[in-house]
Write an enzyme that holds these catalytic residues in place. Structure first.
Site, mmCIF file in Angstrom:
data_model
loop_
_atom_site.group_PDB
_atom_site.id
_atom_site.type_symbol
_atom_site.label_atom_id
_atom_site.label_comp_id
_atom_site.label_asym_id
_atom_site.label_seq_id
_atom_site.Cartn_x
_atom_site.Cartn_y
_atom_site.Cartn_z
ATOM 1 N N ARG A 28 -69.944 52.820 43.073
ATOM 2 C CA ARG A 28 -68.984 52.355 42.077
ATOM 3 C C ARG A 28 -69.007 50.834 42.032
ATOM 4 O O ARG A 28 -68.975 50.168 43.066
ATOM 5 C CB ARG A 28 -67.558 52.841 42.403
ATOM 6 C CG ARG A 28 -67.328 54.329 42.188
ATOM 7 C CD ARG A 28 -67.346 54.675 40.709
ATOM 8 N NE ARG A 28 -67.058 56.077 40.456
ATOM 9 C CZ ARG A 28 -67.967 57.033 40.374
ATOM 10 N NH1 ARG A 28 -69.256 56.730 40.565
ATOM 11 N NH2 ARG A 28 -67.631 58.283 40.115
ATOM 12 N N GLU A 51 -68.246 49.285 32.486
ATOM 13 C CA GLU A 51 -69.478 49.862 31.942
ATOM 14 C C GLU A 51 -69.238 50.400 30.530
ATOM 15 O O GLU A 51 -68.327 51.210 30.353
ATOM 16 C CB GLU A 51 -69.985 50.968 32.866
ATOM 17 C CG GLU A 51 -70.350 50.442 34.245
ATOM 18 C CD GLU A 51 -70.633 51.540 35.249
ATOM 19 O OE1 GLU A 51 -71.146 51.225 36.335
ATOM 20 O OE2 GLU A 51 -70.319 52.720 34.968
ATOM 21 N N HIS A 77 -76.494 52.514 35.218
ATOM 22 C CA HIS A 77 -75.774 53.661 35.781
ATOM 23 C C HIS A 77 -76.503 54.971 35.477
ATOM 24 O O HIS A 77 -75.907 55.947 34.993
ATOM 25 C CB HIS A 77 -74.342 53.724 35.251
ATOM 26 C CG HIS A 77 -73.425 54.515 36.147
ATOM 27 N ND1 HIS A 77 -72.083 54.242 36.275
ATOM 28 C CD2 HIS A 77 -73.660 55.584 36.959
ATOM 29 C CE1 HIS A 77 -71.531 55.105 37.118
ATOM 30 N NE2 HIS A 77 -72.478 55.928 37.551
#
Length: 336
Positions: free
Chosen positions: A235, A264, A283
């Site tokens: 994270r 994000e 990600h």
């Protein structure tokens, strides 16, 4: 049952099928749901919500009187107000372990890019630098051998253990820090500060909770070797991004490989986007076809089990654990 999937695109951009969910009830699938108004509007009447990154808080739950179930199509579920869901009798499930192999693979993709610089040398070759050179071999940046180096793993859950196994296979020494030390061959448990001081590579694999927010700050970064690398596939909020950018730009550490950021998609002024020797992927460590297929299947199975009055992977119950340095807090599932 009315089932609503609020952000299905990242899980299934078109190469998988939602048909299994249609067998469980009336299904609506939205590729993206971007704001609170849309969440409430699209979820009206729904008894089951499937979400990946859409936050469901107490205010939203208040407006969804029929809601009985929230299925998180991910391992981490910090997007859900678990306390509010529990108070309202809403079952929340997650999908642990589906991406362990893929994320562990990505950890080493990032690490090998920093140590072997495959992309740099491939680009050099395509530009003609080898064809026009005088030597049969050349190195544009030093290549670092991993065997004999020490990797420190913060959080030895499903993914952390996979990373440890790969590291051991490469001949690395493995240090670990986490709330529930278990005897694992080849792994030595140490204090967090010791891990940062002794490691040549540090890989983060812990959940983002109040006690771990900005865990890696200037003070902790200051304990790292100037030749050490930091990797985060967990994270983004685990790292103070301004502090990390400063450490990279001032050459206090050798590099960082990040698959996650605090916001994000990132804001254009995120200091890590142009930081020295910072390698960022969007990600997608979790997103192999194999991992997404497992994720979709288990998300479906979680809902099917709930409808059969035998719910699986329920995350509503909290337990207390020690996180180190005398801190006690609540978490709702094992480390990632």
């Amino acid at each position: 049952m009315e089932i609503v999937i609020l952000d299905g695109h990242t899980l299934n951009p078109g190469d998988l099928s939602w048909d299994k969910f249609r067998e469980l009830g009336s299904l609506k699938v939205y590729e993206r749901t971007l704001d609170l108004e849309e969440i409430v509007e699209r979820s009206q009447g729904a008894q089951a919500l499937i979400v990946n990154k859409v936050s469901i808080n107490n205010e939203i739950m208040e407006n969804l009187r029929n809601l009985r179930y929230i299925g998180v199509s991910a391992t981490g579920y910090d997007i859900i107000d678990i306390q509010a869901a529990s108070q309202r009798g809403i079952t929340v499930t997650n999908v642990p372990g589906y991406s362990s192999d893929s994320v562990a693979q990505h950890v080493f993709a990032l690490l090998l890019e920093m140590t072997n610089r495959v992309g740099l040398h491939a680009k050099s070759t395509s530009k003609g630098e080898w064809s026009g050179g005088k030597d049969w071999s050349y190195v544009k940046r030093p290549i670092i051998e991993l065997s004999g180096k020490t990797i420190g793993i913060v959080g030895l859950g499903n993914i952390g253990k996979k990373v440890a196994h790969v590291a051991l296979a490469l001949g690395m020494n493995v240090l670990a820090f986490g709330p529930r030390p278990k005897e694992i061959p080849g792994v030595k448990w140490v204090k967090l500060v010791d891990l940062f001081q002794k490691s040549d590579v540090i890989s983060l694999h812990c959940p983002l909770i109040e006690e771990t927010a900005d865990l890696v700050d200037a003070q902790l970064l200051g304990h790292m070797k100037p030749t050490a690398y930091l990797i985060n596939t967990s994270r983004g909020g685990l790292i103070n991004e301004a502090d990390l950018a400063f450490a990279l730009n001032e050459r206090k550490i050798a590099g960082a490989g990040l698959d996650v950021l605090s916001h994000e998609p990132p804001e254009s002024d995120n200091p890590l986007l142009d930081a020295r020797k910072c390698f960022i992927t969007p990600h997608n460590a979790w997103a192999s076809v194999e991992a997404r297929t497992r994720l979709l299947n288990q998300t479906h199975q979680n809902l099917a089990s709930f409808l059969a009055d035998s719910p699986t992977n329920v995350v509503s119950r909290k337990v207390q654990v020690k996180q180190g340095k005398g801190k006690t807090h609540e978490i709702t599932h094992p480390q990632e």
